[in-house]
Design a protein around this motif. Structure first.
Motif, short mmCIF file in Angstrom:
data_model
loop_
_atom_site.label_atom_id
_atom_site.label_comp_id
_atom_site.label_asym_id
_atom_site.label_seq_id
_atom_site.Cartn_x
_atom_site.Cartn_y
_atom_site.Cartn_z
N ASP A 64 0.86 -1.19 0.00
CA ASP A 64 0.00 0.00 0.00
C ASP A 64 0.89 1.23 0.00
N MET A 65 1.16 1.77 -1.19
CA MET A 65 2.12 2.86 -1.31
C MET A 65 1.56 4.18 -0.77
N THR A 66 0.25 4.24 -0.55
CA THR A 66 -0.29 5.47 0.06
C THR A 66 0.13 5.54 1.53
N ALA A 67 0.56 4.40 2.09
CA ALA A 67 1.01 4.37 3.49
C ALA A 67 2.53 4.28 3.57
N ALA A 68 3.22 4.62 2.47
CA ALA A 68 4.68 4.51 2.46
C ALA A 68 5.31 5.60 3.32
N SER A 69 6.47 5.28 3.89
CA SER A 69 7.23 6.29 4.62
C SER A 69 8.68 6.25 4.16
N ALA A 70 9.35 7.41 4.29
CA ALA A 70 10.72 7.55 3.80
C ALA A 70 11.69 7.64 4.97
N SER A 71 12.89 7.07 4.79
CA SER A 71 13.97 7.23 5.77
C SER A 71 15.28 7.25 4.98
N GLY A 72 16.40 7.03 5.66
CA GLY A 72 17.68 7.07 4.97
C GLY A 72 18.12 8.50 4.71
N THR A 73 18.99 8.67 3.73
CA THR A 73 19.54 9.98 3.41
C THR A 73 19.11 10.35 1.99
N PRO A 74 19.28 11.61 1.60
CA PRO A 74 18.92 11.99 0.22
C PRO A 74 19.64 11.12 -0.81
N ASP A 75 20.88 10.75 -0.51
CA ASP A 75 21.63 9.96 -1.47
C ASP A 75 21.37 8.46 -1.32
N GLN A 76 20.92 8.05 -0.15
CA GLN A 76 20.63 6.63 0.11
C GLN A 76 19.23 6.52 0.70
N VAL A 353 13.95 11.53 -13.40
CA VAL A 353 14.49 11.44 -12.04
C VAL A 353 15.71 10.53 -12.06
N ASP A 354 16.65 10.78 -11.10
CA ASP A 354 17.75 9.83 -10.99
C ASP A 354 17.31 8.68 -10.09
N LEU A 355 18.23 7.76 -9.79
CA LEU A 355 17.83 6.57 -9.02
C LEU A 355 17.25 6.95 -7.66
N ALA A 356 17.91 7.91 -6.99
CA ALA A 356 17.40 8.33 -5.69
C ALA A 356 16.06 9.06 -5.86
N GLY A 357 15.98 9.85 -6.91
CA GLY A 357 14.74 10.60 -7.15
C GLY A 357 13.56 9.70 -7.41
N ALA A 358 13.82 8.51 -7.97
CA ALA A 358 12.73 7.57 -8.25
C ALA A 358 12.15 7.01 -6.96
N LEU A 359 12.92 7.14 -5.84
CA LEU A 359 12.43 6.63 -4.56
C LEU A 359 11.89 7.74 -3.67
N ALA A 360 11.76 8.95 -4.21
CA ALA A 360 11.13 10.03 -3.45
C ALA A 360 9.62 9.78 -3.38
N LEU A 361 9.04 10.03 -2.20
CA LEU A 361 7.62 9.71 -2.01
C LEU A 361 6.73 10.46 -2.98
N ASP A 362 7.09 11.73 -3.27
CA ASP A 362 6.21 12.48 -4.17
C ASP A 362 6.27 11.91 -5.60
N ALA A 363 7.45 11.45 -6.01
CA ALA A 363 7.56 10.83 -7.34
C ALA A 363 6.76 9.52 -7.37
N ILE A 364 6.92 8.71 -6.33
CA ILE A 364 6.17 7.44 -6.26
C ILE A 364 4.67 7.71 -6.33
N GLY A 365 4.24 8.76 -5.62
CA GLY A 365 2.82 9.11 -5.64
C GLY A 365 2.34 9.47 -7.04
N GLU A 366 3.24 10.04 -7.84
CA GLU A 366 2.86 10.41 -9.21
C GLU A 366 2.88 9.22 -10.17
N TYR A 367 4.04 8.57 -10.30
CA TYR A 367 4.09 7.50 -11.30
C TYR A 367 3.31 6.28 -10.84
N GLY A 368 3.09 6.14 -9.54
CA GLY A 368 2.31 5.01 -9.03
C GLY A 368 0.85 5.07 -9.43
N LYS A 369 0.39 6.28 -9.78
CA LYS A 369 -1.02 6.42 -10.20
C LYS A 369 -1.26 5.83 -11.57
#
Lengths: 382, 382
Positions: A64-76, A353-369
């Protein structure tokens, strides 16, 4: 083209998708060794890889990606999301296995094995098929790359397999099963626009089904003759009329859930009966086929079965089609894609987006639709 | 056997089904001329004709038989029933056309045309296929009759086409599409019991799906190994286990509506995945097929699509199967049916009615339910 290999790092990054035994999806970036190609292998510096609907199942693992949360660093970055127990049960075979993602991409061959076929590709811009494309480097067999004409960029060639071969595979399936025209749903998608161009080029009648007026307008601007809006009140009548005009008796449906597949069969039956000269107690004898190749609507498929007995609904996947089509036919398909990659088979993107950018929550929210009009491209080297 | 024709009346009665432009179904008896057979034709005195589920669509024309009313006389009954407007629209091609009913029957050849093939049948007890069997006499081409072994009665031979050829056709379809075992729903029906006997005789693994415990018991008493009750809580697990044991990947479904067809695919996918050695992102590559050949549940078919992409659901009808099987194969099927009509292919009946009796409202209420365990036989001559 040079006969000396380009500078290649020892490791490269790639996106990984892991499902834990506790039922959590974990997306992350890992460093993996960059292998030295041998024999028939080539090493490709991946410069662009599309996020296709067909990548999302493996990437998200049903979480359920609407309940996703982010951690790590901008680069990781690390993204976690919960997976419902029944979905987790279906994913049992991949629990605990960190999986690389990305069906296709485009890039430059930066090193090769010793075979002449591999060496001939050094320095060439190629499309690549074969998984793990959300990576900085991929080492693949020569059969997995498509050498692109001079002047074609990695971005232009990044999507030269999945959508182009799917569009050609739909036409091949249509012909192989004896149909002469076809119906396509979600027809304003990148794939849909491509199929429309292909059908126009090959003089094949195509009935496009969309869900919004602006999508219908877009397709008409691109030369589409038959466009029906499934959200309109007169949809079933409009579709029947388009089927009367085209004689289409096969459809490819990206939606999957809901009533649309059944509505298509109903309209096909109406159209077949309109041509019938006498009452047939079990409905028309015209075989009507819908292939579901996507699941934009994950809900159940509902078939009213008011379309006689000569019908079929089934799943359709590219890989089994290519296996059944045979080597020579696939070679012809690939040649055509390479020749027309910037015209018939061109893809467009709305975000990079780069590899890290593809894992940003806002990007996931967009392409996941998976919304028509939104298409992401991953550029692993930025 | 005699070389002189038996006494034949000038006219005979038959059941007719008429849909009026006003949307009313009218069932009645009419007198029709008894034709003199010529050439390859034979005249059959119909002594028995089953009411099969496949007859009811033509007989009832989609009318609401719970709202039927009776008029006429005991000897000339008339039944009327309303037809809902959307159903009426689908029946447009038969409005105003009085249609004879009855797919198959059994009787005695009482007159023949001049051909040796026709004359050889004089006096023989035969099964007959070809519509209009709810009649006292039927004149048909020799290819439409199946001469029965000595001692077989018209009642025993009355159902020698639809169910026996359907059971054989299911096995033929199973083999032709590369499957080695099969699933059958509504498995305690006359057809289901027949299929069970056929599979036992031919050592084919059959998974029987029933809806009540007593039906399961009935099939087990008849030697069935795999019987699953779709009403039980553990149905999906029971079915998966039976599929594990049999490897069945094709099903024939008489129910049509509801979730059963999808549940079968789900269980087949579970069974396929249980054998898989690695995760396959689009589900198993094992093709799973459900053919819907009946509509005991007229509601929509609901497919959850949690069974990967290698699946198909479609309609199945006997006639197209026979056409695709070819003349020689059909001849072999017919020979086997004739030889085993009182054993493997035997049918049983719970009630016998004459032509007028078949139009009694209480009889219609019974056979119209299509309940397992209820099977009507029409005996046109009482």
């Amino acid at each position: 083209m040079s006969d000396e290999n380009m500078a290649i790092p020892a490791t490269g990054r790639q996106i990984r998708s892991l499902i834990t035994a506790e039922g959590e999806l974990e997306l992350s970036l890992v460093d993996v060794d960059v292998p030295a190609p041998t024999g028939d292998q080539v090493l490709v510096r991946i410069e662009a890889a599309p996020i296709n609907p067909s990548d999302l199942g493996l990437l998200f693992g049903g979480a359920d990606m609407t309940a996703a949360s982010a951690s790590g660093t901008p680069d990781q970055p690390v993204v976690t999301a919960p997976i419902a127990p029944p979905v987790l049960a279906a994913m049992a075979a991949r629990v605990g296995e960190s999986m690389a993602v990305g069906n296709e991409g485009g890039g430059i061959v930066v090193a090769t094995g010793s075979s002449p076929e591999a060496q001939a590709l050094l320095g060439r811009t190629v499309g690549v098929l074969g998984g793990s494309m959300y990576s900085e480097y991929r080492c693949v067999h020569v059969s997995q790359v498509l050498a692109l004409p001079d002047g074609v960029t990695s971005e232009q060639g990044a999507a030269c397999f999945v959508n182009p071969l799917t569009a050609l595979g739909m036409i091949g399936t249509m012909r192989g099963e004896g149909h002469t025209a076809l119906v396509h749903t979600a027809a304003a998608s990148n794939l849909g626009q491509m199929l429309n161009r292909l059908c126009l080029a090959d003089s094949i009648d195509l009935v496009n089904i969309v869900r919004r007026d602006e999508q219908a307008e877009l397709l008409r601007e691109q030369g589409a003759t038959h466009v029906c809006n499934s959200s309109s009140d007169g949809f079933l009548d409009d579709l029947t009329e388009a089927l009367n005009e085209t004689g289409a008796t096969i459809a490819f449906d990206a939606i999957g859930g809901g009533r649309l597949a059944g509505q298509i069969l109903t309209a096909m039956e109406r159209s077949a009966n309109a041509r019938a000269t006498e009452y047939s107690r079990y409905g028309s004898t015209t075989h009507k086929q819908v292939y579901i190749y996507g699941g934009l609507d994950r809900g159940p498929t509902e078939l009213s079965r008011n379309f006689g007995m000569a019908w079929g609904v089934g799943g359709w996947l590219l890989t089994p089609y290519l296996m059944s089509a045979g080597h020579d036919e696939v070679a012809r398909m690939r040649d055509r894609v390479a020749a027309e990659i910037t015209t018939t088979f061109a893809s467009g993107y709305t975000a990079r987006v780069d590899l890290a950018g593809a894992l940003a929550l806002d990007a996931i929210g967009e392409y996941g639709k998976q919304a028509t009009g939104t298409k992401y491209l991953i550029t692993p080297h930025g």
